[in-house]
Design a protein around this motif. Structure first.
Motif, short mmCIF file in Angstrom:
data_model
loop_
_atom_site.label_atom_id
_atom_site.label_comp_id
_atom_site.label_asym_id
_atom_site.label_seq_id
_atom_site.Cartn_x
_atom_site.Cartn_y
_atom_site.Cartn_z
N ASP A 1 67.93 113.08 50.99
CA ASP A 1 66.60 113.45 51.47
C ASP A 1 66.58 113.47 53.00
OD1 ASP A 1 65.15 110.86 52.58
OD2 ASP A 1 66.22 110.22 50.79
N LYS A 2 65.67 114.27 53.52
CA LYS A 2 65.55 114.46 54.97
C LYS A 2 64.29 113.82 55.53
CE LYS A 2 69.33 116.82 55.02
NZ LYS A 2 70.57 116.21 55.57
N ARG B 1 53.67 110.22 49.87
CA ARG B 1 54.44 110.95 50.87
C ARG B 1 55.62 111.61 50.16
NH1 ARG B 1 55.67 107.90 56.34
NH2 ARG B 1 55.97 110.09 56.94
N MET C 1 58.91 114.20 49.72
CA MET C 1 60.08 114.48 50.53
C MET C 1 59.90 115.78 51.31
SD MET C 1 63.23 113.59 47.95
CE MET C 1 62.50 114.33 46.48
N LYS C 2 60.44 115.82 52.50
CA LYS C 2 60.51 117.06 53.24
C LYS C 2 61.50 118.01 52.54
CE LYS C 2 59.57 115.11 57.84
NZ LYS C 2 60.16 114.84 59.19
N PRO C 3 61.38 119.30 52.76
CA PRO C 3 62.37 120.23 52.20
C PRO C 3 63.78 119.87 52.68
CG PRO C 3 60.49 121.43 53.06
CD PRO C 3 60.31 120.00 53.51
N LEU D 1 60.24 112.06 55.06
CA LEU D 1 59.00 112.17 54.31
C LEU D 1 57.98 113.07 55.01
CD1 LEU D 1 58.59 108.37 53.48
CD2 LEU D 1 59.50 110.14 51.97
N GLN D 2 57.21 113.77 54.19
CA GLN D 2 56.07 114.52 54.70
C GLN D 2 54.94 113.54 55.03
OE1 GLN D 2 54.94 117.91 52.29
NE2 GLN D 2 57.01 118.09 51.44
N ASP D 3 53.93 114.02 55.73
CA ASP D 3 52.74 113.21 55.99
C ASP D 3 52.04 112.87 54.68
OD1 ASP D 3 53.24 113.34 58.70
OD2 ASP D 3 51.88 115.04 59.03
N SER E 1 61.01 109.08 48.05
CA SER E 1 59.63 109.41 48.40
C SER E 1 58.80 108.15 48.21
CB SER E 1 59.11 110.57 47.55
OG SER E 1 59.47 110.41 46.19
#
Length: 295
Positions: free
Chosen positions: A104-105, A115, A117-119, A107-109, A142
């Motif tokens: 994973d890269k 929250r 995971m970011k793409p 977390l999104q807001d 996440s």
């Protein structure tokens, strides 16, 4: 997929060492180790320092397959070497410890009480590179902040969508939908999470198996149904912000749940310790976590 590694992950005694601090958490990990931000000027220098720390842990005589089932690596660690070997190869060939990659890269807001995971850019290329490098499986995190059903469902759906991509590369995914230990009505959040996870398991194809990394539940043995599910290789626990002693105390109340600790594993290790002091501290930590994982 390596059948020996799969058997070890499913039935071996011990726990998983999480050595996967990424860019955002690396300065804190180094500070806990006694190396402050003034010790590096560039990101590359920072990652070189943390790789030296991880190498010291991995090569230590106390870090053995007797208690360590697997180690989770950051991608730069996977692409680095330990004593002349790629890190994954060193772990398996020299120590018989299963190598796992964090993919994973971040977390999104927060939205909907979670929250996501970011793409993950070029995820298939990352997974292909991991498989070629001898990686057994992946880990993807996440976070659940509140007991909102739709948010938790979105977390679990995202985790299983990524898990199917990982499985397509003949790797075993570790799904990590962490419940924040400070979440309000945490038991409600964990109840919703378990319901959604069991629904997600029903979407897997025959023969597909996964691992879960979860917060130590508020109610002991709450995840017993997952531990018993034949589609689940193992259920492991993150320390979640608890001290090592409290995390181990809580973990020991959960039969069949084993640790996958990061900060709690490295607690007490310092750059200025002698090799003997370092090994004694690491060995004591490993023994404590292994005992808690043996319940």
């Amino acid at each position: 997929m390596n059948d020996e590694q799969l058997t070890r992950m499913g039935h071996g005694a011990g726990f998983i060492a999480a050595l996967d601090q990424s860019g955002g958490s690396t300065p804190r990990a180094l500070a806990n180790y006694g190396i402050t931000e003034g010790a590096w000027q560039t990101e590359d220098e920072m990652f070189d320092l943390v790789h030296r720390m991880r190498t010291r842990v991995i090569t230590d005589p106390a870090f053995t397959a007797d208690h360590i089932l697997a180690a989770i690596l950051f991608q730069r660690t996977m692409d680095s070497e330990v004593e002349g070997l790629p890190t994954a190869a060193y772990l398996w060939q020299r120590k018989r410890i299963v190598p796992i990659l964090k993919i994973d890269k971040g977390l999104q807001d927060a939205q909907g009480g979670v929250r996501l995971m970011k793409p993950i850019p070029d995820v298939d290329a990352v997974l292909g590179h991991a498989a070629e490098g001898g990686i057994f499986g992946t880990k993807e995190r996440s976070v659940i902040l509140e007991p909102q059903t739709l948010g938790i469902r979105s977390i679990v759906e995202q985790q299983f969508d990524l898990a199917r991509t990982v499985l397509a590369h003949d790797l075993v995914p570790i799904l990590e939908p962490e419940v924040d230990i400070h979440a309000p009505d945490r038991e409600v959040a964990e109840t919703v999470l378990l319901t959604e996870i069991r629904a997600g398991l029903d979407t897997l194809e025959d023969g597909q198996r996964v691992i879960f990394k979860l917060t130590i539940p508020a109610r002991p043995d709450f995840y017993a149904p997952l531990i018993a599910d034949p589609r689940v290789v193992r259920v492991v626990a993150l320390s979640g912000g608890y001290s090592r002693d409290e995390a181990c105390e809580r973990l020991a109340l959960n039969h069949g749940l084993i640790a996958s600790f990061s900060r709690a594993l490295l607690e007490g290790l310092r750059a200025d310790q002698s090799d003997e002091e370092f090994s004694q501290t690491l060995g004591a930590s490993i023994e404590t976590i292994a005992r808690a994982s043996a319940s």
